[in-house]
Scaffold this motif. Sequence first.
Motif, PDB file in Angstrom:
ATOM      1  N   ALA A 127       0.822  -1.207   0.000  1.00 32.70           N
ATOM      2  CA  ALA A 127       0.000   0.000   0.000  1.00 32.70           C
ATOM      3  C   ALA A 127       0.859   1.261   0.000  1.00 32.70           C
ATOM      4  O   ALA A 127       2.025   1.245   0.418  1.00 32.70           O
ATOM      5  CB  ALA A 127      -0.918   0.005   1.222  1.00 32.70           C
ATOM      6  N   ILE A 128       0.268   2.349  -0.450  1.00 33.82           N
ATOM      7  CA  ILE A 128       0.964   3.641  -0.471  1.00 33.82           C
ATOM      8  C   ILE A 128       1.509   3.998   0.916  1.00 33.82           C
ATOM      9  O   ILE A 128       2.626   4.522   1.043  1.00 33.82           O
ATOM     10  CB  ILE A 128       0.008   4.746  -0.970  1.00 33.82           C
ATOM     11  N   ASP A 154      -8.721   2.155  -9.748  1.00 27.43           N
ATOM     12  CA  ASP A 154      -9.205   0.788  -9.539  1.00 27.43           C
ATOM     13  C   ASP A 154      -8.340   0.000  -8.557  1.00 27.43           C
ATOM     14  O   ASP A 154      -8.439  -1.220  -8.490  1.00 27.43           O
ATOM     15  CB  ASP A 154      -9.293   0.039 -10.874  1.00 27.43           C
ATOM     16  N   SER A 155      -7.513   0.662  -7.760  1.00 27.08           N
ATOM     17  CA  SER A 155      -6.611  -0.047  -6.844  1.00 27.08           C
ATOM     18  C   SER A 155      -6.774   0.466  -5.421  1.00 27.08           C
ATOM     19  O   SER A 155      -6.507   1.632  -5.133  1.00 27.08           O
ATOM     20  CB  SER A 155      -5.156   0.139  -7.280  1.00 27.08           C
ATOM     21  N   LYS A 156      -7.178  -0.423  -4.515  1.00 27.31           N
ATOM     22  CA  LYS A 156      -7.282  -0.039  -3.112  1.00 27.31           C
ATOM     23  C   LYS A 156      -5.914   0.190  -2.481  1.00 27.31           C
ATOM     24  O   LYS A 156      -5.791   0.926  -1.502  1.00 27.31           O
ATOM     25  CB  LYS A 156      -8.061  -1.101  -2.340  1.00 27.31           C
ATOM     26  N   LEU A 157      -4.887  -0.444  -3.032  1.00 24.54           N
ATOM     27  CA  LEU A 157      -3.533  -0.188  -2.540  1.00 24.54           C
ATOM     28  C   LEU A 157      -3.117   1.254  -2.779  1.00 24.54           C
ATOM     29  O   LEU A 157      -2.218   1.768  -2.097  1.00 24.54           O
ATOM     30  CB  LEU A 157      -2.535  -1.129  -3.228  1.00 24.54           C
ATOM     31  N   GLU A 158      -3.769   1.900  -3.761  1.00 20.23           N
ATOM     32  CA  GLU A 158      -3.389   3.256  -4.165  1.00 20.23           C
ATOM     33  C   GLU A 158      -4.509   4.262  -3.900  1.00 20.23           C
ATOM     34  O   GLU A 158      -4.632   5.269  -4.590  1.00 20.23           O
ATOM     35  CB  GLU A 158      -2.996   3.254  -5.640  1.00 20.23           C
ATOM     36  N   SER A 159      -5.309   4.019  -2.889  1.00 21.29           N
ATOM     37  CA  SER A 159      -6.392   4.934  -2.554  1.00 21.29           C
ATOM     38  C   SER A 159      -5.846   6.307  -2.166  1.00 21.29           C
ATOM     39  O   SER A 159      -4.833   6.398  -1.458  1.00 21.29           O
ATOM     40  CB  SER A 159      -7.205   4.366  -1.395  1.00 21.29           C
ATOM     41  N   PRO A 160      -6.478   7.392  -2.608  1.00 24.98           N
ATOM     42  CA  PRO A 160      -5.949   8.733  -2.317  1.00 24.98           C
ATOM     43  C   PRO A 160      -5.778   9.033  -0.838  1.00 24.98           C
ATOM     44  O   PRO A 160      -4.882   9.795  -0.471  1.00 24.98           O
ATOM     45  CB  PRO A 160      -6.979   9.658  -2.965  1.00 24.98           C
ATOM     46  N   TRP A 161      -6.619   8.470   0.023  1.00 21.81           N
ATOM     47  CA  TRP A 161      -6.459   8.795   1.444  1.00 21.81           C
ATOM     48  C   TRP A 161      -5.111   8.299   1.969  1.00 21.81           C
ATOM     49  O   TRP A 161      -4.551   8.894   2.903  1.00 21.81           O
ATOM     50  CB  TRP A 161      -7.612   8.244   2.276  1.00 21.81           C
TER      51      TRP A 161
END
Length: 273
Positions: A127-128, A154-161
């Motif tokens: 994740a980020i 489309d990636s939860k690993l790269e969610s803006p939060w």
Amino acid sequence: MRNAQSFDVFDLHHHVGSLDIVGKGPQCAGDMVADADKRIAFMDRHGIAQALLMPSNGYQAPDGIADTRRVNDRVAEYRDRWSARFPAALGTVSPLEGDAALDEIDRCVEVLQMKGIVWHHRFQGCAIDHPRMDALLERVRHHGVPAFIHIIGDSKLESPWKLEVLAERFPDVRFVALDAFSSPDFAHWMPHIARRHPNIVFDTGVMVPVSHMIETFVRSAGAHRLLLGTDFYSSPKLFSSPFPLTEILASDLPDEECALILGGNARLLLGLA
């Protein structure tokens, strides 16, 4: 409609390598000239004067940091061979490569003269806001270069939060949110993130053709926070027309704001102005 030739267009988002994680792309020596020919032809066809090169993070890495070093060397070689069109490049490291990633950041900046470090966390398997990112961003801060972070829709690993978490931890690091308008939901989110985090700027890679709210974003955050990116990959071919460029040219934004978005902001960020 305005045309690209009226501006000194700089594309912030060009990947060297295949999007396919099992593909080799132009890391193979014989492919570099053919890849450059195709890339420059695309740029000429659409009035793009220059572009920033970065690795494709889908490369195979059975040897870990040694493979990452080869990828970074390849991108630097590409930049040097066609420096008039590609005056700057980014390096990459994986958060999972341990302390060796810190040494590679040093080498990218000090030896290869890279202008920043880029991550695409969904390809890198974390994740980020992975805890290992703190050490890497400390090294980025030490060198005073920007951190380029993909936030594809489309990636939860790269969610803006998750990017917001890093921006709060490192308020003196300049972050570039790549693919920031890659869904209508993200497009509505970005003005709020911009107001909360002055150390994040945003690119237009994978900008959706509806509800992208570019003019709304500029009115809210300012033209100085937005940078043109097309997300060009060596392979496979993802698009025939650089939609973000066409959309910005056709917008109601004044010429001086378009000039910033289409090149001025990127060159200032990268020290090319």
